[in-house]
Design an enzyme around this catalytic site. Structure first.
Site, PDB file in Angstrom:
ATOM      1  N   GLY A  39     -36.730 -84.426 116.982  1.00 56.99           N
ATOM      2  CA  GLY A  39     -36.719 -85.873 116.728  1.00 56.99           C
ATOM      3  C   GLY A  39     -36.362 -86.655 117.975  1.00 56.99           C
ATOM      4  O   GLY A  39     -35.473 -87.507 117.945  1.00 56.99           O
ATOM      5  N   SER A  65     -38.615 -88.471 119.996  1.00 54.79           N
ATOM      6  CA  SER A  65     -39.593 -89.467 120.416  1.00 54.79           C
ATOM      7  C   SER A  65     -38.964 -90.855 120.540  1.00 54.79           C
ATOM      8  O   SER A  65     -39.566 -91.758 121.120  1.00 54.79           O
ATOM      9  CB  SER A  65     -40.755 -89.512 119.429  1.00 54.79           C
ATOM     10  OG  SER A  65     -40.270 -89.463 118.104  1.00 54.79           O
ATOM     11  N   ARG A  66     -37.775 -91.008 119.972  1.00 56.44           N
ATOM     12  CA  ARG A  66     -37.110 -92.330 120.019  1.00 56.44           C
ATOM     13  C   ARG A  66     -35.638 -92.147 119.638  1.00 56.44           C
ATOM     14  O   ARG A  66     -35.203 -91.029 119.324  1.00 56.44           O
ATOM     15  CB  ARG A  66     -37.791 -93.329 119.076  1.00 56.44           C
ATOM     16  CG  ARG A  66     -37.913 -92.843 117.643  1.00 56.44           C
ATOM     17  CD  ARG A  66     -38.931 -93.667 116.869  1.00 56.44           C
ATOM     18  NE  ARG A  66     -39.354 -93.019 115.651  1.00 56.44           N
ATOM     19  CZ  ARG A  66     -38.853 -93.259 114.444  1.00 56.44           C
ATOM     20  NH1 ARG A  66     -37.889 -94.139 114.304  1.00 56.44           N
ATOM     21  NH2 ARG A  66     -39.311 -92.622 113.396  1.00 56.44           N
ATOM     22  N   ASN A  79     -31.514 -82.805 115.981  1.00 59.42           N
ATOM     23  CA  ASN A  79     -31.250 -84.247 115.878  1.00 59.42           C
ATOM     24  C   ASN A  79     -32.111 -84.935 114.825  1.00 59.42           C
ATOM     25  O   ASN A  79     -31.722 -85.968 114.276  1.00 59.42           O
ATOM     26  CB  ASN A  79     -31.488 -84.890 117.250  1.00 59.42           C
ATOM     27  CG  ASN A  79     -31.557 -86.396 117.181  1.00 59.42           C
ATOM     28  OD1 ASN A  79     -30.546 -87.073 117.069  1.00 59.42           O
ATOM     29  ND2 ASN A  79     -32.775 -86.940 117.203  1.00 59.42           N
ATOM     30  N   SER A 123     -23.260 -86.882 110.768  1.00 55.81           N
ATOM     31  CA  SER A 123     -22.964 -88.313 110.670  1.00 55.81           C
ATOM     32  C   SER A 123     -21.574 -88.461 110.059  1.00 55.81           C
ATOM     33  O   SER A 123     -21.142 -87.595 109.281  1.00 55.81           O
ATOM     34  CB  SER A 123     -23.971 -88.996 109.745  1.00 55.81           C
ATOM     35  OG  SER A 123     -23.525 -90.293 109.397  1.00 55.81           O
ATOM     36  N   TYR A 125     -28.279 -88.336 101.695  1.00 63.85           N
ATOM     37  CA  TYR A 125     -28.009 -88.249 103.137  1.00 63.85           C
ATOM     38  C   TYR A 125     -26.615 -87.645 103.389  1.00 63.85           C
ATOM     39  O   TYR A 125     -26.454 -86.768 104.244  1.00 63.85           O
ATOM     40  CB  TYR A 125     -28.114 -89.654 103.723  1.00 63.85           C
ATOM     41  CG  TYR A 125     -27.954 -89.757 105.216  1.00 63.85           C
ATOM     42  CD1 TYR A 125     -29.001 -89.413 106.074  1.00 63.85           C
ATOM     43  CD2 TYR A 125     -26.771 -90.228 105.780  1.00 63.85           C
ATOM     44  CE1 TYR A 125     -28.859 -89.533 107.454  1.00 63.85           C
ATOM     45  CE2 TYR A 125     -26.631 -90.355 107.151  1.00 63.85           C
ATOM     46  CZ  TYR A 125     -27.677 -90.007 107.978  1.00 63.85           C
ATOM     47  OH  TYR A 125     -27.544 -90.131 109.342  1.00 63.85           O
ATOM     48  N   ALA A 178     -24.929 -85.652 101.476  1.00 65.65           N
ATOM     49  CA  ALA A 178     -24.945 -84.223 101.148  1.00 65.65           C
ATOM     50  C   ALA A 178     -25.583 -83.429 102.281  1.00 65.65           C
ATOM     51  O   ALA A 178     -25.101 -82.354 102.658  1.00 65.65           O
ATOM     52  CB  ALA A 178     -25.706 -83.995  99.841  1.00 65.65           C
ATOM     53  N   LYS A 233     -25.717 -84.242 105.467  1.00 66.04           N
ATOM     54  CA  LYS A 233     -24.894 -84.278 106.679  1.00 66.04           C
ATOM     55  C   LYS A 233     -23.591 -83.491 106.490  1.00 66.04           C
ATOM     56  O   LYS A 233     -23.094 -82.856 107.425  1.00 66.04           O
ATOM     57  CB  LYS A 233     -24.611 -85.718 107.088  1.00 66.04           C
ATOM     58  CG  LYS A 233     -25.880 -86.483 107.519  1.00 66.04           C
ATOM     59  CD  LYS A 233     -26.538 -85.836 108.736  1.00 66.04           C
ATOM     60  CE  LYS A 233     -27.693 -86.647 109.291  1.00 66.04           C
ATOM     61  NZ  LYS A 233     -28.308 -86.002 110.469  1.00 66.04           N
TER      62      LYS A 233
HETATM   63  P1  NAP Z   1     -34.602 -92.638 114.357  1.00 69.53           P
HETATM   64  O1  NAP Z   1     -34.483 -93.679 115.408  1.00 69.53           O
HETATM   65  O2  NAP Z   1     -35.069 -93.011 112.995  1.00 69.53           O
HETATM   66  O3  NAP Z   1     -35.531 -91.443 114.946  1.00 69.53           O
HETATM   67  C1  NAP Z   1     -35.805 -90.340 114.140  1.00 69.53           C
HETATM   68  C2  NAP Z   1     -36.451 -89.246 114.946  1.00 69.53           C
HETATM   69  O4  NAP Z   1     -36.639 -88.109 114.077  1.00 69.53           O
HETATM   70  C3  NAP Z   1     -37.831 -89.618 115.465  1.00 69.53           C
HETATM   71  O5  NAP Z   1     -38.033 -88.961 116.698  1.00 69.53           O
HETATM   72  C4  NAP Z   1     -38.759 -89.047 114.406  1.00 69.53           C
HETATM   73  O6  NAP Z   1     -40.076 -88.729 114.896  1.00 69.53           O
HETATM   74  C5  NAP Z   1     -38.014 -87.771 114.038  1.00 69.53           C
HETATM   75  N1  NAP Z   1     -38.352 -87.276 112.694  1.00 69.53           N
HETATM   76  C6  NAP Z   1     -38.275 -87.926 111.515  1.00 69.53           C
HETATM   77  N2  NAP Z   1     -38.708 -87.128 110.506  1.00 69.53           N
HETATM   78  C7  NAP Z   1     -39.063 -85.951 111.081  1.00 69.53           C
HETATM   79  C8  NAP Z   1     -39.616 -84.743 110.589  1.00 69.53           C
HETATM   80  N3  NAP Z   1     -39.912 -84.565 109.294  1.00 69.53           N
HETATM   81  N4  NAP Z   1     -39.886 -83.746 111.467  1.00 69.53           N
HETATM   82  C9  NAP Z   1     -39.623 -83.899 112.794  1.00 69.53           C
HETATM   83  N5  NAP Z   1     -39.103 -85.023 113.316  1.00 69.53           N
HETATM   84  C10 NAP Z   1     -38.829 -86.039 112.474  1.00 69.53           C
HETATM   85  O7  NAP Z   1     -33.195 -91.889 114.129  1.00 69.53           O
HETATM   86  P2  NAP Z   1     -31.819 -91.984 114.955  1.00 69.53           P
HETATM   87  O8  NAP Z   1     -31.069 -93.141 114.463  1.00 69.53           O
HETATM   88  O9  NAP Z   1     -32.063 -91.812 116.393  1.00 69.53           O
HETATM   89  O10 NAP Z   1     -31.080 -90.700 114.352  1.00 69.53           O
HETATM   90  C11 NAP Z   1     -31.036 -89.450 115.016  1.00 69.53           C
HETATM   91  C12 NAP Z   1     -30.041 -88.564 114.289  1.00 69.53           C
HETATM   92  O11 NAP Z   1     -28.750 -89.172 114.308  1.00 69.53           O
HETATM   93  C13 NAP Z   1     -30.386 -88.332 112.811  1.00 69.53           C
HETATM   94  O12 NAP Z   1     -30.068 -87.013 112.445  1.00 69.53           O
HETATM   95  C14 NAP Z   1     -29.477 -89.302 112.092  1.00 69.53           C
HETATM   96  O13 NAP Z   1     -29.196 -88.883 110.778  1.00 69.53           O
HETATM   97  C15 NAP Z   1     -28.250 -89.251 112.974  1.00 69.53           C
HETATM   98  N6  NAP Z   1     -27.382 -90.424 112.843  1.00 69.53           N
HETATM   99  C16 NAP Z   1     -27.871 -91.672 113.084  1.00 69.53           C
HETATM  100  C17 NAP Z   1     -27.029 -92.764 112.909  1.00 69.53           C
HETATM  101  C18 NAP Z   1     -27.491 -94.191 113.148  1.00 69.53           C
HETATM  102  O14 NAP Z   1     -26.747 -95.119 112.773  1.00 69.53           O
HETATM  103  N7  NAP Z   1     -28.630 -94.405 113.778  1.00 69.53           N
HETATM  104  C19 NAP Z   1     -25.700 -92.565 112.510  1.00 69.53           C
HETATM  105  C20 NAP Z   1     -25.253 -91.285 112.285  1.00 69.53           C
HETATM  106  C21 NAP Z   1     -26.101 -90.208 112.459  1.00 69.53           C
HETATM  107  P3  NAP Z   1     -41.289 -89.836 114.912  1.00 69.53           P
HETATM  108  O15 NAP Z   1     -40.926 -90.827 115.993  1.00 69.53           O
HETATM  109  O16 NAP Z   1     -42.507 -89.043 115.240  1.00 69.53           O
HETATM  110  O17 NAP Z   1     -41.304 -90.460 113.552  1.00 69.53           O
END
Ligand code: NAP
Length: 247
Positions: A13, A15-16, A91, A143, A156, A158, A160
């Site tokens: 994950g 790409s962003r 991730n 998380s 979510y 569960a 995490k």
């Molecule tokens: P995000 O901006 O939504 O990016 C999600 C990434 O995961 C993207 O690269 C996406 O690929 C990829 N992805 C989604 N579904 C997938 C699948 N089925 N197979 C492979 N790749 C997949 O998320 P983020 O906020 O950076 O979060 C990253 C991690 O941190 C996650 O595990 C999230 O639970 C955790 N987290 C985030 C927060 C927050 O507040 N942002 C807080 C706590 C924990 P595409 O671009 O191709 O869709």
């Protein structure tokens, strides 16, 4: 500092959001980094270009990690390409937020499969490789919601919480092979995941954070890179990078 030169990493994950920043910071420290994405190919290719411009090798690999077979295949592709996998950062993650009374079986399964099933699949496939190398750094992104719970996020939370329990158990099992397994637990972090949240709720969230702001992806990535590069005697831990939202 190029202290990860000669190491190879996979970031799912990436790409962003947080994953992209983890990949960038690993590359800045000299690691070759394979990044995974599910649908945003052009974003993933842009990350690869950015990493190559930093002087390391990079690959973009499409895989829908809600399917365990795809997670296993991802590990194999990188192993076949580069012949070693030193760092695995799990991730990739999604949310499908609803209060329990509205949650569907599909909401449950999709989140559990993507967030937790993927961690199981990639870890089980990478372990023989890391054992053979007598070196491995596995870092799972959980998380604070997996520690504290959060309204509308039973699925979510569960997934995490499961990552945290899985991380500790795996850490116990593989420590003697010089493989460490840790979890990083971000708080609310400014990415597209958080951008889905309506503005009035965002304001309420900020009011809950003692530091009075959201986290930045680079602040989460710094903890990941610290574990990967300098955490030789750190295993089975959950490291909170959350602005104090959960203590
Ligand atoms: P995000 O901006 O939504 O990016 C999600 C990434 O995961 C993207 O690269 C996406 O690929 C990829 N992805 C989604 N579904 C997938 C699948 N089925 N197979 C492979 N790749 C997949 O998320 P983020 O906020 O950076 O979060 C990253 C991690 O941190 C996650 O595990 C999230 O639970 C955790 N987290 C985030 C927060 C927050 O507040 N942002 C807080 C706590 C924990 P595409 O671009 O191709 O869709």
């Amino acid at each position: 500092m190029q202290d990860l030169k000669g190491k190879t990493a996979i970031v799912t994950g990436a790409s962003r959001g947080i994953g992209r920043e983890i990949a960038t910071q690993l590359a800045r420290r000299g690691a070759d980094v394979a990044i995974n994405y599910v649908s945003r190919e052009s974003d993933a290719n842009a990350v690869v270009k950015e990493l190559e411009d930093l002087g390391v090798r990079s690959l973009a690999l499409q895989a829908d990690l809600s399917q365990m077979s795809a997670g296993r295949e991802l590990i194999h592709k990188v192993q076949n390409e580069w012949g070693q996998i030193d760092i695995l950062v799990n991730n990739a993650g999604i949310t499908r937020d609803k209060a329990m009374k509205n949650l569907t079986d599909a909401d449950w399964t999709e989140v559990l499969d993507t967030n937790l099933g993927s961690v199981y699949a990639t870890c089980s496939e990478v372990l023989p490789i890391m054992m053979e190398q007598k070196f491995g750094r596995i870092i799972n992104i959980t998380s604070f919601v997996g520690q504290a719970g959060n309204f509308g996020q039973a699925n979510y939370a569960a997934s995490k919480g499961g990552i945290i329990a899985f991380t500790k158990t795996l850490a116990l099992e593989v420590a003697r092979h010089n493989i460490t397994v840790n979890a990083i637990a971000p708080g609310f972090t400014e990415t597209e995941m958080l951008a889905q949240v309506p503005e009035n709720i965002r304001q309420k969230i900020i009011a809950r954070v003692p530091m009075g702001r959201f986290g930045r992806p680079e602040e989460i990535a710094r903890a990941v890179v610290f574990i990967a590069a300098e955490g030789d005697y750190i295993t089975g831990q959950q490291i909170n990078v959350n602005g104090g939202v959960y203590m």
